[in-house]
Design a protein around this motif. Structure first.
Motif, PDB file in Angstrom:
ATOM      1  N   CYS A   1       0.847  -1.182   0.000  1.00  0.00           N
ATOM      2  CA  CYS A   1       0.000   0.000   0.000  1.00  0.00           C
ATOM      3  C   CYS A   1       0.887   1.238   0.000  1.00  0.00           C
ATOM      4  CB  CYS A   1      -0.930   0.001   1.217  1.00  0.00           C
ATOM      5  SG  CYS A   1      -0.056   0.189   2.775  1.00  0.00           S
ATOM      6  N   ALA A   2       0.253   2.401  -0.012  1.00  0.00           N
ATOM      7  CA  ALA A   2       1.000   3.660  -0.087  1.00  0.00           C
ATOM      8  C   ALA A   2       1.796   3.896   1.188  1.00  0.00           C
ATOM      9  CB  ALA A   2       0.052   4.823  -0.340  1.00  0.00           C
TER      10      ALA A   2
ATOM     11  N   ARG B   1       5.011   0.587   1.001  1.00  0.00           N
ATOM     12  CA  ARG B   1       5.945   0.543  -0.136  1.00  0.00           C
ATOM     13  C   ARG B   1       7.092   1.552   0.003  1.00  0.00           C
ATOM     14  NH1 ARG B   1       2.319   0.031  -4.667  1.00  0.00           N
ATOM     15  NH2 ARG B   1       3.437   1.783  -5.565  1.00  0.00           N
ATOM     16  N   PRO B   2       6.813   2.825   0.350  1.00  0.00           N
ATOM     17  CA  PRO B   2       7.948   3.751   0.513  1.00  0.00           C
ATOM     18  C   PRO B   2       8.854   3.333   1.670  1.00  0.00           C
ATOM     19  CG  PRO B   2       5.870   4.953   0.396  1.00  0.00           C
ATOM     20  CD  PRO B   2       5.525   3.501   0.500  1.00  0.00           C
TER      21      PRO B   2
ATOM     22  N   GLN C   1       8.147   3.914  -8.297  1.00  0.00           N
ATOM     23  CA  GLN C   1       6.711   3.898  -7.982  1.00  0.00           C
ATOM     24  C   GLN C   1       6.475   3.735  -6.485  1.00  0.00           C
ATOM     25  OE1 GLN C   1       5.330   5.004 -10.370  1.00  0.00           O
ATOM     26  NE2 GLN C   1       6.721   4.392 -11.992  1.00  0.00           N
ATOM     27  N   SER C   2       7.521   3.477  -5.716  1.00  0.00           N
ATOM     28  CA  SER C   2       7.365   3.394  -4.270  1.00  0.00           C
ATOM     29  C   SER C   2       7.876   4.649  -3.587  1.00  0.00           C
ATOM     30  CB  SER C   2       8.114   2.171  -3.733  1.00  0.00           C
ATOM     31  OG  SER C   2       7.509   1.009  -4.226  1.00  0.00           O
ATOM     32  N   ARG C   3       8.000   5.705  -4.333  1.00  0.00           N
ATOM     33  CA  ARG C   3       8.403   6.991  -3.765  1.00  0.00           C
ATOM     34  C   ARG C   3       7.195   7.912  -3.742  1.00  0.00           C
ATOM     35  NH1 ARG C   3      13.517   7.912  -1.487  1.00  0.00           N
ATOM     36  NH2 ARG C   3      15.135   6.918  -2.710  1.00  0.00           N
ATOM     37  N   PHE C   4       7.107   8.744  -2.713  1.00  0.00           N
ATOM     38  CA  PHE C   4       6.088   9.786  -2.709  1.00  0.00           C
ATOM     39  C   PHE C   4       6.393  10.751  -3.840  1.00  0.00           C
ATOM     40  CE2 PHE C   4       5.547   8.721   1.881  1.00  0.00           C
ATOM     41  CZ  PHE C   4       4.244   8.302   1.764  1.00  0.00           C
ATOM     42  N   VAL C   5       5.347  11.450  -4.267  1.00  0.00           N
ATOM     43  CA  VAL C   5       5.476  12.291  -5.457  1.00  0.00           C
ATOM     44  C   VAL C   5       6.685  13.211  -5.394  1.00  0.00           C
ATOM     45  CG1 VAL C   5       3.787  13.912  -4.495  1.00  0.00           C
ATOM     46  CG2 VAL C   5       4.329  14.021  -6.904  1.00  0.00           C
TER      47      VAL C   5
ATOM     48  N   ARG D   1       9.774  11.398  -6.123  1.00  0.00           N
ATOM     49  CA  ARG D   1       9.782  10.892  -7.494  1.00  0.00           C
ATOM     50  C   ARG D   1      10.076  12.034  -8.460  1.00  0.00           C
ATOM     51  NH1 ARG D   1       4.558   9.729  -9.020  1.00  0.00           N
ATOM     52  NH2 ARG D   1       4.315   8.730  -7.001  1.00  0.00           N
ATOM     53  N   MET D   2       9.550  13.237  -8.148  1.00  0.00           N
ATOM     54  CA  MET D   2       9.710  14.363  -9.062  1.00  0.00           C
ATOM     55  C   MET D   2      10.903  15.251  -8.686  1.00  0.00           C
ATOM     56  SD  MET D   2       7.296  13.744 -11.117  1.00  0.00           S
ATOM     57  CE  MET D   2       7.153  15.201 -12.137  1.00  0.00           C
TER      58      MET D   2
ATOM     59  N   ILE E   1       5.545  19.308  -4.567  1.00  0.00           N
ATOM     60  CA  ILE E   1       4.255  19.573  -5.205  1.00  0.00           C
ATOM     61  C   ILE E   1       3.496  20.607  -4.374  1.00  0.00           C
ATOM     62  CG2 ILE E   1       2.930  17.762  -4.017  1.00  0.00           C
ATOM     63  CD1 ILE E   1       1.693  17.188  -6.833  1.00  0.00           C
TER      64      ILE E   1
ATOM     65  N   LEU F   1       8.388  10.990 -16.768  1.00  0.00           N
ATOM     66  CA  LEU F   1       7.687  11.620 -15.648  1.00  0.00           C
ATOM     67  C   LEU F   1       7.358  13.083 -15.929  1.00  0.00           C
ATOM     68  CD1 LEU F   1       9.670  10.251 -12.590  1.00  0.00           C
ATOM     69  CD2 LEU F   1       7.374   9.639 -13.311  1.00  0.00           C
TER      70      LEU F   1
END
Lengths: 835, 113
Positions: free
Chosen positions: A538-539, A542-543, A562-566, A569-570, A574, A819
């Motif tokens: 789950c969210a 995974r991280p 895909q196991s990183r928070f946004v 990942r970016m 945000i 991305l």
């Protein structure tokens, strides 16, 4: 295969000329099965002609893999030999493919020019292998895996050994790889997706399959995008888009199949992905039917054999005037690779209203997952133990109500058919005293019960007393059942520790310990070995797992974006409107006119809506679009700035005051130490964000006493304190120790950071962690244990040698470019512009 | 032939497993295209019903996505908020055909003047 025929029947259909003429295009499994089904219903109704493109009789195409692997010979996989055609008066035209259908005239034309009239036409052209049109795909030595000729080519190639590359890690590709490997070739499988057989298997089962194939000596490369097949006349190798080159003497393309529809399309029948048929298998022309892999029925195309049998039955019912209708098929898959048991059926994509029941038995290498919706079973994936596959498939196809056996469903038919509703306690109570409870430490039920009788009254005392559940912990539930049975109301209940998340019963500490002890190196491996109860986590877990793995195995860890928070990942923060803010690193809070100019230029160029000085003495550029991130980073990189990691669970900033260089109260070079600390620590991933400050005197202008690590300079050196936080719960730091030199201060900082990285729970700031373990413990590890401290420092610096890279520069160079790009763009009327 | 009812938006491989990408619609609402661990493809308006967070940047697990702004969990199948939260985001029909993703034209263009 023939229905008994009476004399009277024969007389009704006096001569072949009065029968309807049925022409079948395709001498494969579908065409011949359809004919068999028709004959068994009404042997004399049609005068039948079958056209086959291959110069041989009908054989069982799905058994080509065993032929390749040497388990069967061609003779053994023939379904209908020549005498079948002769006995049933069927004309077989083999090796002469039909090249045109003339619908007006109702006749077909073959390659040799032969014209054959029909009353009914059955198209059973099957499917064609999909060829990736990369450069070199026509070289000699590049083949598909579709018919006996392909198998012959593979066997010939295998005689001289060498390297085989199989492109495609689906069912067909893996069977080809297995056969070639058994025939002595060195095999590499290239698969575009992250997991093998992703259509049939979930990530967990795909992981187990991959491990087993690798153990057998195959090389598996996933996310492998083929760019080119190399060679002058004969293939010599395969080149991937990432530049990797792999030697190859033989390349097998097994990336999939597509319905063979050219003939139907040219004849202007309705064709979408396949030839469109109704429930009676009739195409858009009432005189023409179609069956098998070439058709599309209710939107679905099938590439497996079971639906074909069902289609043929419906077709034969219709053609003998007793229509029953085909309603589509539920399919099941088994991999024909000896020694690997794998089964999948139905829909296992999950969903809100579905429930997953997962059972993992790490010691036997078993993974079972059934998907239940309401009171019905809708999907199953089994690896390692597929004995119950057909039982699950049967429940699934018959849509049987499973509510009575739900609790025991995952244990299989033998267990579930016992009927009794399962109470875990009563199941444990029923075990014999010598049944093994703890596999790791070989502890029997009798020993656990004796331990409880001897005074143990909770999990920890059982663990201490007899070692049950003290290693991997997967038998914790059983031990707790025994406590509850033995102690009754005296049992205080399950321990109050909090598991990592709802996917597991393990705590963060249990998981980290197991990762090290069992040398677990990937997320799916952790989930399998530690009996995760969800297929892909789950969210929340995974991280955490991604972090624990990278911390435990800095050199071996493969990042899972895909196991990183946004934000991680970016590599930017945000904001509420979906844009990002960008913070370049400024060492110790020091900047230069050049850097400021570059920041100002970037703010103008990318239309930043705000530039703000942060609480950590950095500049934050707000309102940047995700598409513009790589370019603004490129501009900032060009001015010598790197990522400030203001978005990461990582070192954020080292805040400083001007110190002895400028300040009349300053006692030491606080700015200089701050810069050194930041240069040592930046880029390190941690359980949560981490802030450092260095103040030049006890007036503490850098606010060091509310940081994760604060340093206050005094005349005689540096005072280090830890665990501060200026967040929701204000917490001042606790004193750790005093260092006399910068070098000693940096050693303490490295050791403290590494202890936090190795022992805190993911998403714990230092404050709650320090409170939980206590300052005595931390001082014991950092201050009193010098060799321990130096070892921590060494581990930290080693991890930094791997992790200290500017992620912005990597993105600017093209990493993860998808991305930052749209997949496409829709412009009404002009419609589409691929990205 | 695929009927004009569907718009081809590119090959499935352009979507990472457990990931998402965006599909802007000129004059309309941006769409997020998701891919689950099992390979199924879904499309939602790229706007969380809570505070308009970009769902395409969330974490995908099973058949849901967790919004990056405030951790609302949204079903990829129905567009509805899961758990205690209430709200719904439009689902745009998609299908995969021969390795390419197709999105339904009418739903994708909903709201375009």
């Amino acid at each position: 295969m023939n229905a008994p025929v009476t004399i009277d029947d024969k007389q009704e259909h006096a001569s072949p000329h009065e029968r309807e003429r049925l022409v079948v295009i395709g001498n494969g499994m579908a065409g011949c099965r359809a004919v068999e089904e028709i004959l068994s219903r009404d042997a004399d109704r049609y005068a039948i002609t079958i056209f086959g493109a291959e110069p041989r009789v009908n054989y069982d195409r799905i058994m080509l893999s065993p032929v390749l692997a040497g388990d069967k010979s061609f003779e053994e996989i023939i379904i209908n030999d020549q005498s079948w055609y002769d006995d049933n008066g069927i004309e077989l035209v083999s090796g002469d493919a039909v090249i045109a259908i003339k619908r007006e005239a109702r006749e077909v034309v073959s390659a040799s020019g032969r014209v054959t009239p029909y009353d009914r036409l059955l198209i059973a052209t099957g499917s064609d292998p999909f060829i990736i049109p990369v450069p070199g795909h026509k070289l000699s030595g590049v083949i598909t895996f579709r018919d006996l000729d392909d198998v012959d080519k593979m066997l010939t190639a295998a005689e001289t050994g060498g390297h085989a590359v199989v492109i495609g890690g689906g069912l067909l590709g893996l069977e080809a790889a297995h056969g070639l490997s058994l025939r002595g070739m060195k095999v590499t499988v290239l698969h575009l997706m992250p997991t093998l057989m992703e259509r049939q298997l979930d990530e967990a089962a795909g992981f187990l399959l991959r491990s087993e194939l690798e153990r057998r000596g195959q090389t598996i490369i996933t996310q492998a995008d083929t760019a080119e097949i190399m060679g002058d006349s004969h293939v010599t190798g395969v080149k991937l888009k990432d530049g990797t080159e792999i030697d190859a003497d033989l390349v097998v393309m097994a990336v999939g199949i597509k319905p063979s529809v050219n003939l139907a399309k040219t004849a202007e029948l309705e064709v979408e992905r396949g030839i469109v048929v109704d429930d009676d298998m009739v195409t858009s022309d009432p005189a023409i039917l179609a069956v098998g892999e070439c058709v599309q029925h209710r939107g679905a195309c099938y590439g497996l054999v079971a639906p074909l049998w069902e289609m043929c039955r419906a077709l034969a019912d219709f053609m003998t005037s007793d229509p029953s209708g085909y309603v589509g098929s539920v399919t099941a898959t088994k991999l024909k690779v000896s020694g690997i048991n794998l089964f999948s059926a139905g829909d296992f994509s999950g969903g809100d209203d579905t429930e997953d029941i997962v059972m993992r038995d790490a010691s036997r290498g078993v993974y079972k997952r059934v998907v239940v919706k309401g009171d019905r079973l809708i999907g199953a994936v089994l690896y390692g133990d597929t004995a119950d596959g057909s039982w699950y498939f049967d429940l699934l196809k018959r849509q049987e109500d499973i509510s009575d056996i739900r609790e025991a469903l995952i244990f299989g038919q033998a267990f579930a058919s016992g009927g009794a509703t399962l109470d875990p306690d009563s199941a444990v109570a029923a075990l014999s005293l010598d049944a093994e409870i703890c596999g790791c430490n070989g502890v029997t039920k009798g020993q656990v019960v004796a331990c409880i009788d001897g005074g143990a009254n909770d999990l920890d005392s059982v663990r201490a007393g007899c070692k049950a559940s003290a290693s991997c912990g997967s038998c914790t539930g059983l031990v707790e059942s025994l406590l509850s049975i033995s102690l009754g109301e005296d049992y205080g209940g399950a321990r109050t520790v909090t598991p990592m998340c709802q996917c597991t019963s393990f705590t963060h500490e249990d998981v980290r310990r197991n990762i090290l002890e069992k040398e677990l190196k990937s997320i799916p491996q952790v989930m399998q070995e530690l009996h995760w109860t969800t297929p892909d986590g789950c969210a929340s877990c995974r991280p955490a797992l991604n972090y624990y793995l990278l911390c435990a195995w800095p050199t071996e860890h493969e990042e899972d974006p895909q196991s990183r928070f946004v934000n991680e990942r970016m590599h930017a923060n945000i904001q509420k409107d979906g844009t990002y803010s960008v913070v370049p690193r400024m060492w110790g809070g020091i900047t230069t006119p050049n850097e400021l100019r570059a920041i100002a230029d970037a703010a103008d160029k990318y239309e930043a809506r705000l530039v703000k000085v942060t609480g950590g003495q950095r500049l934050d550029i707000f309102g940047i679009k995700k598409e513009d991130l790589p370019s603004i980073w490129a501009d900032l990189n060009a001015a010598g700035m790197v990522s400030g990691h203001a978005y990461g669970k990582a070192l954020r900033t080292v805040k400083t005051c001007v110190g002895s260089e400028w300040c009349r109260f300053g006692t030491q070079d606080s700015t200089g130490l701050g810069i050194k600390a930041e240069q040592m620590t930046w880029g390190s991933w941690m359980p949560h964000k981490f802030k450092i400050a260095v103040s030049g005197c006890p007036r503490n202008c850098a606010e060091a006493s509310i940081k994760d690590l604060g340093i206050i300079c005094v005349d005689s050196g540096y005072e280090l304190s830890v665990g501060g936080n200026g967040g929701i719960h204000l917490r001042g730091t606790d004193f750790l120790c005093k260092a006399e030199t910068e070098e000693a201060a940096l050693e303490y900082i490295a050791a403290f950071v590494q202890l936090y990285r190795e022992e805190a729970r993911y998403l714990d700031r230092t404050a709650p962690w320090v409170e939980r373990v206590g300052m005595d413990y931390i001082k014991g590890r950092i201050v009193e244990d010098e060799p321990g401290r130096k070892a921590l420092q060494e581990r930290f610096l080693f991890a930094q040698s791997v992790h200290q890279k500017d992620p912005w520069a990597e993105r600017v160079a093209g990493a993860e470019s998808h991305l930052h790009k749209h997949i496409a763009e829709i412009r009404p009327f002009a419609i589409l512009e691929p990205a | 032939m695929v009927e004009a009812k569907w718009i081809d938006i590119g090959p499935v491989e352009q979507l990472p497993a457990l990931g998402a990408r965006t599909l802007p619609v000129q004059g309309g609402q941006e769409i997020a295209i998701f891919r689950t661990a099992t390979g199924s493809i879904h499309a939602l308006a790229n706007k969380c019903p809570h505070k308009d967070g970009p769902l395409s940047q969330g974490m995908v697990h099973d058949t849901s996505v967790t919004c990056p702004l405030h951790n609302w969990r949204i079903s990829l199948l129905t567009g509805e908020a899961l758990g205690e939260d209430k709200g719904c985001v439009p689902v745009i029909p998609v299908k995969v055909d021969a390795g390419r993703i197709y999105i339904e034209r009418v739903a994708a263009l909903a709201g375009v003047a």
